[in-house]
Design a protein around this motif. Structure first.
Motif, PDB file in Angstrom:
ATOM      1  N   ASP A 320       0.858  -1.184   0.000  1.00  0.00           N
ATOM      2  CA  ASP A 320       0.000   0.000   0.000  1.00  0.00           C
ATOM      3  C   ASP A 320       0.893   1.231   0.000  1.00  0.00           C
ATOM      4  N   GLU A 322      -0.010   4.271   0.090  1.00  0.00           N
ATOM      5  CA  GLU A 322      -0.480   5.286   1.031  1.00  0.00           C
ATOM      6  C   GLU A 322      -0.009   4.991   2.459  1.00  0.00           C
ATOM      7  N   LYS A 323       0.350   3.734   2.759  1.00  0.00           N
ATOM      8  CA  LYS A 323       0.817   3.393   4.109  1.00  0.00           C
ATOM      9  C   LYS A 323       2.341   3.362   4.183  1.00  0.00           C
ATOM     10  N   ASP A 360       2.851   4.620  -6.726  1.00  0.00           N
ATOM     11  CA  ASP A 360       1.400   4.750  -6.613  1.00  0.00           C
ATOM     12  C   ASP A 360       0.731   4.408  -7.950  1.00  0.00           C
ATOM     13  N   ASP A 395      -6.922   5.560  -2.972  1.00  0.00           N
ATOM     14  CA  ASP A 395      -5.915   6.514  -3.419  1.00  0.00           C
ATOM     15  C   ASP A 395      -6.113   7.859  -2.723  1.00  0.00           C
ATOM     16  N   ALA A 396      -5.132   8.725  -2.943  1.00  0.00           N
ATOM     17  CA  ALA A 396      -5.171  10.041  -2.300  1.00  0.00           C
ATOM     18  C   ALA A 396      -6.266  10.925  -2.875  1.00  0.00           C
TER      19      ALA A 396
END
Length: 773
Positions: A320, A322-323, A360, A395-396
């Motif tokens: 991930d 984002e992590k 990403d 996602d962001a």
């Protein structure tokens, strides 16, 4: 010493043989003088030998053959393969000579035959005798290796004295002569690593032979005669290969490795490969990779490729971005199968740093709160919303999510889902149709332009329909119920049971009862969901009723209780004395027809009726046409007018029927259109009708045709009985001239030419004259 004794015996043998011959000859002479007794004669010679390769001039004396025959005419002869070629004998003395230098390595002995004959008549004086000439060996051959190149192998790091291979050289000289065929070996090149014994076996002399430093050795071995001999020698080449042992650890090719991987890499997929170098051969490369430092051994694993010995890094769980956007850890490469007896100490540990950069990617939505299981009571009219599903954008960007249905089981519009994920049912569900309903829900991100992303994720929604007791039980019996007309009371006719589309009630069994007690049957429950129908009074009368219809009531003990009345058809049969049925009436079989079949039958009947009606109407139409005496070809879509006189009745002018129809539909009279002849002044005496008279007449005729119900309607109206008054040429028609009382003389028609000949003949004849055309 043995050789000296042998040579001495060879020299003394001729002397003893000669003395024995003298004694025999003396005895023979004395005996001959005293008596005529015959003695057996014999060959007398010594065993013949000759050395090979004698360097004195030829011929070489070999020996002497002798016989006890005393005859001045005797002559010695040699026979055999090599007689008179290599070996020859002196006829008188018997001395044998060799006329070629002999080589023992080519032929070690020769077999010849000696004969003594009378030269006068060539008669044999004594039977032939065979003898052998042996060739003495001299040490004249060098030991020769059986092959020029020998190959051998030995494991690297072997101890001193380890056998490598064996070489062999052969000496052609006589092995029975001491020192002639004895071979000794010596390493003349490479003696610092290997040695050889007298039997030709090569051994190692050092224990530090390392294949990684030098894998092959080429040595030269010399072979010669016995020690002390000054003869020549020969050499051979020996190629020795060091075989590999697992004595080296793998080493990383780079101190660090850096990899980039998208976050959507599958679990077990390849992130990257780390490479090591192992100087051992491939069969001895068994690299094992392990984590030294770092907290991500639960996220990744390193597996060695058995063919390339590379370390393949694979994720053990989803990544991930984002992590965690980057992973960094140290790994070590070792070989647990290294032979520690030959391990070279002093080597450093092989450790490398691995950095994994996570990139990403646009991931599909992720469902949460799984699984999605809902329950609903069947046939619940108030329950419309079951719940909702939920998904988010990992996602962001955090885009909005739209939900849709992809698949359904069973197929149909039973479960719906809104764009926001609300699960709804458009109508109550029936558990008897399906006890569960499943749909696949897709979640898609809504892009900035309002379009849906092509990436989607799916979730299963499971709806369980809880049962409501809404179905009454139904009667079931395995065989047709029949009873003998003379059956005794209590006779069991049939065992009945029931089935229910609803779930079985946990409170008890089905209840059975008869709708009326006014019958010759009784019902006894078995308390196992079955009941027995028995004879109540006995003795049925077939004359009164051959078939009995017994209504049975079954209830299911549900909540609420539901019951049904089922008719059991029982036949009264004739039976024999044993109670076996002999004759029973056949029950009328009810043939069921489905609704679809009935609809198809009705459609067929309706189609047949329509076809018959059309045929009848067509026949009536043809009959009416034949009654009018007209052909169908006479019906036209034209209206022919004769308001202007032309070149006879063949001249017609089309008239548009649509103008007449429009006038009729609008209910107004058409405006009088001036005729091409309207501008010509007609004589006043000819004007007998006003303007528009023709149009009025046509309207009248059309009304008459429309109001006449006895004739079929026509699209063409022909009018021949009216001559209009607006023609400047007046009337030339002969339709009404027959009844005219005019005294006009029509003879002038004969002057008009052949075109008016027929008309002149018609009007020129007398009224009472018969005219034949």
């Amino acid at each position: 010493m043995k050789h000296l004794i042998l040579l001495f015996s060879l020299f003394l043998a001729p002397a003893f043989a000669y003395k024995e011959g003298q004694k025999t000859e003396q005895n023979f002479s004395s005996s001959n003088n005293t008596s005529h007794k015959r003695f057996k004669r014999a060959w007398i010679w010594n065993q013949m030998h000759i050395k090979e390769e004698i360097d004195t001039p030829l011929p070489h004396h070999v020996g002497k053959i002798m016989s006890s025959v005393r005859n001045n005419n005797a002559k010695y002869i040699l026979e055999g393969e090599y007689a008179n070629i290599i070996f020859k004998v002196e006829e008188d003395s018997g001395d044998v000579y060799a006329f070629e230098r002999l080589d023992r390595e080519k032929k070690a002995e020769y077999e010849l035959t000696a004969l003594i004959i009378d030269r006068r008549n060539n008669q044999s004086l004594e039977p032939p005798s065979k003898f052998i000439i042996k060739v003495y060996d001299i040490n004249d051959n060098v030991p020769v290796f059986v092959q020029k190149v020998f190959n051998g192998s030995v494991p690297e790091m072997s101890p001193v004295g380890t056998s490598v291979t064996k070489v062999t050289a052969v000496d052609a000289d006589d092995p029975t002569v001491t020192g002639h065929a004895t071979v000794t070996y010596q390493v003349i090149k490479g003696d610092e690593y290997f040695t050889v014994d007298d039997s030709g076996v090569i051994f190692t002399t050092r224990a530090d032979l390392d294949r990684e430093n030098q894998s092959t050795y080429e040595i030269i071995v010399k072979a010669k005669d016995a020690p002390g001999s000054s003869g020549d020698s020969s050499t051979a080449t020996v190629i020795i290969t060091l075989t590999d042992i697992n004595d080296n650890f793998p080493v990383f090719k780079h101190p660090s490795f850096h990899f980039k991987v998208p976050e959507n890499v599958s679990v077990g997929g390849e992130v990257g490969r780390v490479k090591v170098e192992d100087v051992d051969e491939p069969q001895h490369r068994n690299t094992k990779y392990s984590f030294v430092r770092g907290d991500y051994r639960d996220t990744f694993e390193i597996v060695a490729n058995p063919f390339t010995n590379e370390g393949i890094i694979r994720p053990k769980k989803p990544l991930d971005f984002e992590k965690v956007a980057e992973y960094k850890f140290d790994i070590e490469a070792t070989d647990p199968t290294v032979d520690l007896r030959y391990f070279k100490s002093g080597g450093s540990r092989s450790i490398s740093t691995v950095t994994i950069e996570v990139t990403d990617v646009d991931e599909p939505p992720v469902f949460t709160k799984l699984p999605y299981d809902f329950k609903v009571r069947e046939n619940d009219p108030e329950k419309r919303t079951l719940g909702s599903v939920w998904a988010h954008d990992p996602d962001a960007a955090k885009r909005k999510i739209r939900f849709s249905r992809r698949r359904a089981s069973p197929n149909g519009d039973y479960i719906r889902i809104s764009d926001t994920g609300i699960i709804q049912i458009p109508k109550p569900l029936d558990r008897e149709f399906s006890a569960s309903y499943n749909i696949t829900v897709a979640a898609q991100e809504v892009l900035e332009d309002g379009q849906l992303s092509d990436r989607e994720s799916h979730a299963q929604v499971h709806v369980i329909v809880m049962d409501v007791n809404d179905n009454a039980p139904e009667l079931v019996y395995l065989e047709e119920p029949r009873v003998c007309e003379n059956a005794a009371p209590g006779k069991v006719i049939v065992r009945i049971s029931a089935t229910d589309k609803d779930e079985v009630s946990p409170r008890g069994f089905f209840k059975y009862s008869l709708a009326t007690e006014d019958s010759n049957f009784s019902l006894i429950e078995n308390y196992d969901n079955t009941a027995n129908i028995t004879v109540k009074y006995g003795q049925f009368n077939r004359e009164l009723a051959k078939i009995h219809y017994l209504p049975v009531i079954i209830s299911d003990n549900g909540d609420p209780d539901l019951s049904s009345t089922n008719t059991l058809v029982i036949s009264v049969c004739k039976c024999n004395e044993k109670g076996n049925f002999t004759f029973c009436e056949e029950k009328v079989q009810q043939v069921g027809v489905s609704i679809q079949a009935l609809v198809a039958i009705f459609i067929c009947i309706f189609t047949i009726i329509v076809i018959v009606l059309l045929i009848l109407l067509r026949k009536r139409h043809k009959k009416d046409l034949s009654g009018l005496g007209r052909n169908v070809a006479e019906i036209h879509e034209q209206l022919v007018t004769y308001d202007e006189e032309g070149g006879g009745e063949m001249d017609t002018t089309s008239y548009d029927v649509s103008v007449l129809n429009s006038v009729r539909k609008n209910g107004i009279k058409p405006e009088a259109v001036p005729s091409p002849y309207a501008q010509i002044q007609k004589p006043s005496g000819n004007i007998t009708s006003g303007a528009g008279e023709m149009e009025i007449m046509i309207e009248v005729k059309k009304d008459e045709a429309d109001n006449d119900r006895d004739l079929l309607p026509y699209d063409t109206l022909h009018i021949y009985g009216y001559e209009g008054a607006e023609s400047i040429a007046e009337s030339l028609s002969s339709l009404a001239s027959g009844s005219s009382d005019s005294d006009i003389d029509y003879d002038f028609l004969n002057d008009w030419g052949p075109r008016f000949k027929m008309l002149a003949e018609l009007y020129g004849s007398e009224p009472n004259e018969d005219f034949v055309y």
